[in-house]
Write a protein that holds these residues in place. Sequence first.
Motif, PDB file in Angstrom:
ATOM      1  N   SER A  92       0.813  -1.219   0.000  1.00  0.00           N
ATOM      2  CA  SER A  92       0.000   0.000   0.000  1.00  0.00           C
ATOM      3  C   SER A  92       0.846   1.268   0.000  1.00  0.00           C
ATOM      4  N   GLY A  93       2.153   1.124   0.130  1.00  0.00           N
ATOM      5  CA  GLY A  93       3.034   2.277   0.054  1.00  0.00           C
ATOM      6  C   GLY A  93       3.273   2.989   1.366  1.00  0.00           C
ATOM      7  N   THR A  94       2.697   2.500   2.471  1.00  0.00           N
ATOM      8  CA  THR A  94       2.843   3.205   3.739  1.00  0.00           C
ATOM      9  C   THR A  94       4.241   3.083   4.311  1.00  0.00           C
ATOM     10  N   LEU A  95       4.944   2.023   3.954  1.00  0.00           N
ATOM     11  CA  LEU A  95       6.287   1.851   4.496  1.00  0.00           C
ATOM     12  C   LEU A  95       7.245   2.912   3.981  1.00  0.00           C
ATOM     13  N   GLU A  96       7.041   3.334   2.741  1.00  0.00           N
ATOM     14  CA  GLU A  96       7.898   4.373   2.200  1.00  0.00           C
ATOM     15  C   GLU A  96       7.781   5.664   3.016  1.00  0.00           C
ATOM     16  N   LEU A  97       6.582   5.903   3.575  1.00  0.00           N
ATOM     17  CA  LEU A  97       6.381   7.106   4.378  1.00  0.00           C
ATOM     18  C   LEU A  97       7.259   7.086   5.627  1.00  0.00           C
ATOM     19  N   ILE A  98       7.526   5.902   6.140  1.00  0.00           N
ATOM     20  CA  ILE A  98       8.391   5.790   7.311  1.00  0.00           C
ATOM     21  C   ILE A  98       9.776   6.329   6.988  1.00  0.00           C
ATOM     22  N   TYR A  99      10.247   6.051   5.780  1.00  0.00           N
ATOM     23  CA  TYR A  99      11.593   6.472   5.396  1.00  0.00           C
ATOM     24  C   TYR A  99      11.633   7.915   4.881  1.00  0.00           C
ATOM     25  N   LEU A 100      10.467   8.499   4.673  1.00  0.00           N
ATOM     26  CA  LEU A 100      10.411   9.894   4.261  1.00  0.00           C
ATOM     27  C   LEU A 100      10.182  10.833   5.444  1.00  0.00           C
ATOM     28  N   SER A 101       9.989  10.260   6.626  1.00  0.00           N
ATOM     29  CA  SER A 101       9.737  11.057   7.827  1.00  0.00           C
ATOM     30  C   SER A 101      10.897  10.884   8.806  1.00  0.00           C
ATOM     31  N   PRO A 102      10.977  11.760   9.823  1.00  0.00           N
ATOM     32  CA  PRO A 102      12.071  11.652  10.804  1.00  0.00           C
ATOM     33  C   PRO A 102      11.814  10.611  11.887  1.00  0.00           C
ATOM     34  N   VAL A 103      10.797   9.769  11.716  1.00  0.00           N
ATOM     35  CA  VAL A 103      10.454   8.780  12.743  1.00  0.00           C
ATOM     36  C   VAL A 103      11.614   7.799  12.938  1.00  0.00           C
ATOM     37  N   ASN A 104      11.789   7.355  14.171  1.00  0.00           N
ATOM     38  CA  ASN A 104      12.814   6.360  14.486  1.00  0.00           C
ATOM     39  C   ASN A 104      12.383   5.000  13.952  1.00  0.00           C
ATOM     40  N   ARG A 105      13.187   4.438  13.060  1.00  0.00           N
ATOM     41  CA  ARG A 105      12.801   3.159  12.429  1.00  0.00           C
ATOM     42  C   ARG A 105      12.669   2.026  13.442  1.00  0.00           C
ATOM     43  N   ALA A 106      13.630   1.960  14.369  1.00  0.00           N
ATOM     44  CA  ALA A 106      13.590   0.886  15.375  1.00  0.00           C
ATOM     45  C   ALA A 106      12.335   1.006  16.242  1.00  0.00           C
ATOM     46  N   ALA A 107      11.894   2.253  16.507  1.00  0.00           N
ATOM     47  CA  ALA A 107      10.703   2.451  17.325  1.00  0.00           C
ATOM     48  C   ALA A 107       9.462   1.886  16.639  1.00  0.00           C
ATOM     49  N   VAL A 108       9.407   2.022  15.324  1.00  0.00           N
ATOM     50  CA  VAL A 108       8.278   1.467  14.566  1.00  0.00           C
ATOM     51  C   VAL A 108       8.256  -0.053  14.677  1.00  0.00           C
TER      52      VAL A 108
END
Length: 269
Positions: A92-108
Amino acid sequence: MMPFVKALTAEMKKQHKNYFHSRMIYVSLFVWPFLSFVTTYYSFKVFNIEKSKISYITSENMIVYLLLGYMCMSFFRSLVQSAWNFSFERISGTLELIYLSPVNRAAVLLGNAISSLFESVFVMLIFSILVLIIKGEVLLIKILPCITVFLIVTAMAVAWGMFLNSLFLFSRDSDFLFTVLEEPMEIFSGVKVPTILFPVWAKAISVFFPLTYAIEAVRRVVLTGSTLYEIRGFVVTGVVIIAILLVLISTMIKIVERHMRITGNITLF
């Protein structure tokens, strides 16, 4: 006739690309029947428990023995399934949004693992506690070792879930990963059959699953009343496993981020 044949062949080619988009699919088609065979074989094969030198397996506590295995299995299996479902977010493309934002990947990854664990095992945990209360006469529980083992097993399961999320999110063929992790974990971790009874090749496979160590520790503290000193090996092993998984998670995130910057593609393998 020709338009019909063309439409038929076009649809067949399209479906082939949809279902066999990766060569790993063919490996999965081989692995799944093999695992089904192994499951059936070891479910009905007669084991000589009396010669296994496993003191805590008796006819009186067999129900509790199996229950503890499946209770631990529910912790780790829920995370395999949640990681598999989480991987579909890539579609659905939502994962790409994780890498386009400053969110901590490990936290997700951690948030997904913790949420999936406690939401999935709640009912199984309550059921297990009720059975343990009913079968209390076969239990030899010491509170501190039990709490210690429970906390380490939970931490191991969460770290395992984070690691699986990192694998499933960046894999083109998450079905293959699901196949090689779901069934083998139950077969080779000693959920039903003690690993000590396995042939050498099966024991070698069981070493790679954190669930193997978790089940053995839980059974020892519940069925034999092991002390903290007696389970010190598991405590050390559990901490080492958690540390290794955290390192692998961090490494995977960095590798995928580097890969995405170069190729623009989140799929790593």
